[in-house]
Design an enzyme around this catalytic site. Structure first.
Site, short mmCIF file in Angstrom:
data_model
loop_
_atom_site.label_atom_id
_atom_site.label_comp_id
_atom_site.label_asym_id
_atom_site.label_seq_id
_atom_site.Cartn_x
_atom_site.Cartn_y
_atom_site.Cartn_z
N SER A 95 41.95 43.27 36.52
CA SER A 95 40.91 44.14 37.05
C SER A 95 40.47 45.17 36.02
O SER A 95 41.15 45.43 35.02
CB SER A 95 41.41 44.85 38.31
OG SER A 95 41.75 43.94 39.31
N MET A 96 39.33 45.76 36.27
CA MET A 96 38.80 46.82 35.42
C MET A 96 39.84 47.93 35.32
O MET A 96 40.35 48.42 36.33
CB MET A 96 37.51 47.35 36.05
CG MET A 96 36.80 48.40 35.27
SD MET A 96 35.25 48.82 36.13
CE MET A 96 34.61 50.08 35.00
#
Length: 391
Positions: A95-96
């Site tokens: 994920s970011m």
């Protein structure tokens, strides 16, 4: 890119996260200590400005390593590993980093806590948790065996092989190795109206659940729920927006349009006009969340054609549909509605309720989940229901 440059890139990323207010002192040290690139395969896709950009270590080692330390998501699996499908949907990722840091901050872990993670992915989030609380105190559940095997290898390479990675459905109470956790975090999105009740069984009374949620209509938000002392419910506010992959068992397969409209459009639909441009709803992730939590059984399809964009709205019971044509610069928009429900009227009413309330942000909404199966979204106060309780 050399190892020294990789270290420098990692420091730049950590400084960026700290500057964004996503890291406290404890988590900063963890992000500095755990190399993100160890959790990336030789080929991944960096998600940049809505596009998936190939990063191949063999062809471009500098670009591969640089992408590991940008504040972007990294796609590590498409189509549940089906290589024939042609990369239609991404199904596993790192994920970011900003989102990872914010959710870990919401989790409020302390040394000695036992942590359960739902959705191991490549293992980076589990590694961060393990570095903070100890590898033996982290249990992570991954539904895809191939992904779980990769995560175990990645964790071992990072010196954190003591994390227990289980293969199973994270929404299933029977996947319970490790006992109740003080903290539970999910890295895959559940429907707001279907947040797994098993998580109440897997979390200690007084413990915290941090999980991204979404609606069929669109829009997502991270829920931070505290489990009640009797463990029969959990309640808390949303903390901010999110956009995570849906739990595999909650993916919705919409029926074909012909199931709603077997003949030619517009069929028996009643015609009217509206002053609300559906593009205004679609342009706001927050508005979609507000509408979707109030009308949890609706979804839409957006169909551009030249200058016009036709928005199709459907109910999951396959009884009703509506279309609204968005034309740039128009003051009114053509509406067609068919079936026992007037879906666009319901959407417009939900928008008006959100607008009248001052267009509240995520932090004013909350969620209560009970062991009896109710999931109630509320506004400002648990007694002020935003949606009808759903089971």
């Amino acid at each position: 890119m050399s190892a020294d440059l990789g270290e420098a890139a990692r420091r730049v990323l950590v400084d960026h996260l700290a500057g964004a207010g996503a890291l406290d002192a404890g988590w900063r040290a963890v992000f500095e200590a755990v190399p993100r690139h160890l959790f990336l395969p030789p080929v991944y896709w960096e998600f940049v400005d809505g596009s998936a950009v190939l990063r191949d270590r063999a062809a471009d080692p500098d670009g591969w390593l640089a992408g590991a330390y940008r504040d972007t998501p990294a796609i590590t699996q498409w189509d549940d590993g089906d290589e024939v499908a042609g990369r239609r949907d991404f199904t596993s990722s790192l994920s970011m980093p900003t989102m990872v840091a914010l959710m870990l901050r919401d989790l409020d872990v302390e040394v000695g806590h036992r942590v359960r993670e739902v959705g191991t992915g490549p293992g980076f989030n589990a590694a961060l948790l393990a570095h903070r609380v100890g590898a033996g105190r982290v249990v992570s559940v991954e539904i895809d065996k191939a992904v779980a095997d990769l995560a175990r290898a990645n964790l071992a390479a990072a010196g954190l092989g003591g994390v227990r990675v289980l293969v199973g459905d994270g929404a299933d109470a029977t996947v319970g190795e490790g006992g109740r956790a003080d903290r539970l975090i999910a890295t895959c999105s559940s429907l707001v109206t279907d947040l797994p009740l098993a998580w109440l069984d897997q979390t200690c009374p007084g413990g915290l659940i941090v999980a991204p949620t979404a609606t069929l209509f669109g829009g997502g938000a991270v829920a931070r729920l505290q489990v009640a002392d009797d463990a029969r419910s959990a309640s808390g506010r949303f903390t901010g927006s999110s956009d995570f992959m849906r739990m595999r068992q909650q993916r919705y397969q919409a029926p074909p349009v012909d199931a709603y409209l077997p003949g030619e459009w517009p069929g028996d639909a009643q015609r009217s006009t509206t002053d609300l441009d559906p593009e205004a709803v679609g342009a706001s992730w927050l508005a979609q969340f507000a509408v979707g939590t109030r009308l949890p059984d609706l979804y839409y399809r957006r169909a551009p054609y030249r200058e016009t964009v036709t928005w199709w709205f459907f109910d999951t019971a396959v009884t009703s549909w509506a279309t609204v044509d968005s034309v740039p610069g128009a003051d009114e928009y053509d509406v067609r509605q068919s079936g026992p429900r007037r879906l666009w009227d319901e959407i417009h009413a939900a928008w008006n309720a959100w607008d009248k309330a001052g267009r509240p942000g995520y932090e004013r909404f909350g969620l209560t989940v009970t062991r009896a199966g109710q999931r109630t979204v509320w506004l400002d106060d648990p007694g002020h229901h935003w949606n009808p309780p759903t089971r």
